[in-house]
Design an enzyme around this catalytic site. Structure first.
Site, mmCIF file in Angstrom:
data_model
loop_
_atom_site.group_PDB
_atom_site.id
_atom_site.type_symbol
_atom_site.label_atom_id
_atom_site.label_comp_id
_atom_site.label_asym_id
_atom_site.label_seq_id
_atom_site.Cartn_x
_atom_site.Cartn_y
_atom_site.Cartn_z
ATOM 1 N N ASP A 20 0.219 -8.764 18.614
ATOM 2 C CA ASP A 20 -0.625 -9.894 18.239
ATOM 3 C C ASP A 20 -1.916 -9.350 17.630
ATOM 4 O O ASP A 20 -2.736 -8.737 18.326
ATOM 5 C CB ASP A 20 -0.918 -10.746 19.476
ATOM 6 C CG ASP A 20 -1.692 -12.017 19.157
ATOM 7 O OD1 ASP A 20 -2.243 -12.121 18.045
ATOM 8 O OD2 ASP A 20 -1.758 -12.895 20.040
ATOM 9 N N HIS A 21 -2.102 -9.590 16.322
ATOM 10 C CA HIS A 21 -3.250 -9.009 15.628
ATOM 11 C C HIS A 21 -4.572 -9.651 16.033
ATOM 12 O O HIS A 21 -5.655 -9.140 15.692
ATOM 13 C CB HIS A 21 -3.065 -9.124 14.109
ATOM 14 C CG HIS A 21 -3.620 -7.958 13.353
ATOM 15 N ND1 HIS A 21 -4.715 -7.252 13.769
ATOM 16 C CD2 HIS A 21 -3.218 -7.359 12.196
ATOM 17 C CE1 HIS A 21 -4.988 -6.287 12.924
ATOM 18 N NE2 HIS A 21 -4.088 -6.320 11.947
ATOM 19 N N ARG A 22 -4.538 -10.764 16.774
ATOM 20 C CA ARG A 22 -5.778 -11.343 17.290
ATOM 21 C C ARG A 22 -6.357 -10.470 18.397
ATOM 22 O O ARG A 22 -7.571 -10.421 18.608
ATOM 23 C CB ARG A 22 -5.522 -12.751 17.849
ATOM 24 C CG ARG A 22 -5.063 -13.774 16.833
ATOM 25 C CD ARG A 22 -4.705 -15.078 17.513
ATOM 26 N NE ARG A 22 -3.652 -14.902 18.512
ATOM 27 C CZ ARG A 22 -3.195 -15.880 19.298
ATOM 28 N NH1 ARG A 22 -3.715 -17.098 19.193
ATOM 29 N NH2 ARG A 22 -2.226 -15.649 20.173
ATOM 30 N N VAL B 61 2.286 -8.425 13.743
ATOM 31 C CA VAL B 61 2.320 -7.208 12.928
ATOM 32 C C VAL B 61 3.379 -6.303 13.548
ATOM 33 O O VAL B 61 3.413 -6.148 14.775
ATOM 34 C CB VAL B 61 0.954 -6.488 12.908
ATOM 35 C CG1 VAL B 61 1.065 -5.158 12.171
ATOM 36 C CG2 VAL B 61 -0.096 -7.361 12.251
ATOM 37 N N PRO C 86 -0.335 -14.143 15.218
ATOM 38 C CA PRO C 86 -0.102 -13.417 13.965
ATOM 39 C C PRO C 86 0.555 -12.070 14.251
ATOM 40 O O PRO C 86 -0.088 -11.153 14.766
ATOM 41 C CB PRO C 86 -1.513 -13.255 13.378
ATOM 42 C CG PRO C 86 -2.434 -13.373 14.540
ATOM 43 C CD PRO C 86 -1.780 -14.285 15.525
#
Length: 440
Positions: A411-413, A239, A237
């Site tokens: 990576d928003h994880r 951002v 994901p």
């Protein structure tokens, strides 16, 4: 006596499954020594030159330039004893028969072992039946009543059997395509070949698309890049955050260092200072250098800094391994060497593996900013925009300054908005005032 060695395409990188033949540096009859470069191939990561494993004479090239070959497939034949006497004729009758051709005894030579003979099989006579007439020494075929298959279309000359995988043969049967009509010696018939043969040519009078369109097969570096970008874009994901920075102090420091004895013979570019700022800021936000791995997040105590480079063969991202251990001068030298090697297409697969963070310098194309896609196996990428003279407010006055835009995708994880924002702010602060580096 002549001793022939088939050389299969090796796996020159981790997980390589195929490569494209770019250029042959030898021809049949060429003499080679051990470690002589005989072919240049392009893998999914880079162009690689292969050294000869034997000393001898090249007898046959088994692949053509532009052909994509699977790992393990023979691509060349060497004779490592060219001055020896000829082999006796008791070599199972294979002689110099090529794969897919019929040998003197009627067998079809394949990559491993032999295929069946093209003639009728000998069978034991049934009890009570008259013995089958023995054929004379002439090669005329003998009718076999027990065989129900028609012999309508004659096989290609030389007894050549069309090469096709079972699913392709099944498709051809369903579409009513005769594989023998598509057979080309030494080439495997594909599903596309069968589907093209089953599709009638358009009759409408239209302008040929070849006059206004050009189709190029996707292979090598372009194919690998496309797969990696799709995997990343639809797995991590993304951002992206942006920041506009007054880099005038950094450009002044650059001009000053150019006259310093330690840096006179080194090419100091804005990318060098951006890379150094990234490495310093990463010490404050180690999450930037972590990676998502299944049910775990892996935090890495080393930095393999990737630098995106545009080459004639496509985008490559060579790495500066352990970049966090380098001084500013060493970093500048590594960047220059990396750029030259990538431009010449000499970057090896090992030099593009195991990156932890990437910088893409889109500013060299006059672009201000973008939304870069994270490289697989990493969690962030920084885009460095072009540096422009723009009006800027300094102490309440509008003055011309050197302005640059930064964009960070993460990576928003792995990285929360706070960590991503703090990292980008630290990079911008270091470029806006390099003197604060002493506080890191």
């Amino acid at each position: 006596m002549p001793d022939y060695k088939h050389f299969p395409l090796p796996d020159v990188g981790e997980g390589l499954v195929e490569a494209e033949i770019l250029t042959w540096h030898v021809q049949p009859g060429s003499k080679v020594k051990v470690n002589d470069i005989f072919v240049e191939i392009e893998t999914s990561k880079a162009a690689v030159e292969l050294p000869a494993p034997y000393e001898g004479v090249v007898t046959e090239l088994l692949a053509q330039p532009g052909e994509t070959v699977a790992v393990g497939t023979p691509i060349i034949v060497f004779d490592i004893d060219p001055d020896g006497p000829e082999k006796p004729s008791s070599d199972n009758g294979t002689g110099g028969t090529k794969i897919g051709e019929e040998s003197a005894d009627g067998r079809i030579q394949s990559l491993v072992g032999y295929g069946p003979k093209t003639g009728s099989a000998k069978r034991r006579a049934r009890k009570g039946s008259a013995p089958a007439p023995v054929a004379a020494s002439q090669p005329e075929p003998v009718a076999a009543p027990a065989v129900a298959e028609p012999v309508a279309a004659a096989a290609p000359a030389g007894g050549y059997v069309p090469l096709a995988k079972p699913p392709v043969r099944k498709l051809a049967k369903e579409l009513g395509v005769d594989l023998r009509a598509l057979a080309v010696e030494g080439q495997v018939i594909t599903r596309d070949d069968v589907q093209r043969a089953a599709t009638p040519e358009p009759v409408a009078a239209v302008v040929s698309s070849g006059e206004r369109e050009r189709r190029v097969p996707v292979r090598g570096v372009r194919k690998a890049t496309a797969k990696a970008m799709v995997d990343s874009a639809f797995t991590a994901p993304h951002v992206t955050e942006f920041m506009t920075v007054d880099v005038t102090p950094t450009m002044e420091l650059r001009a000053k260092l150019k006259n310093h004895p330690q840096f006179r013979d080194v090419k100091l570019t804005p990318l060098t200072f951006a890379a150094k700022a990234v490495l310093l800021a990463m010490k404050r936000t180690p999450d930037i250098n972590a990676v998502w791995d299944g049910d775990e997040i892996v935090y890495k105590s080393y930095v393999h800094l990737g630098i995106a480079a545009a080459t004639p063969r496509g985008l490559v991202v060579p790495k500066i391994h352990d970049a966090d251990q380098l001084s500013l001068r060493e970093l500048a030298e590594a960047l220059e060497a990396l750029t030259v090697k990538a431009r010449d297409g000499k970057t090896t697969p090992a030099e593009m593996a195991n990156g932890t963070f990437t910088i893409t310098n889109i500013g060299v194309f006059g672009v201000d900013t973008g939304t870069p896609i994270i490289n697989p196996g990493e969690s962030a990428i920084l885009a460095l925009g072009t540096i422009r003279d723009m009006p800027w407010v300094v102490d309440g006055q509008i003055v011309p300054r050197k302005i640059c835009q930064l964009s960070l995708s993460f990576d928003h994880r792995v990285i929360d908005g706070q960590q991503g924002s703090e990292f980008l702010a630290d990079v911008g602060a270091l470029l806006a005032d390099p003197s604060i580096a002493i506080t890191y």
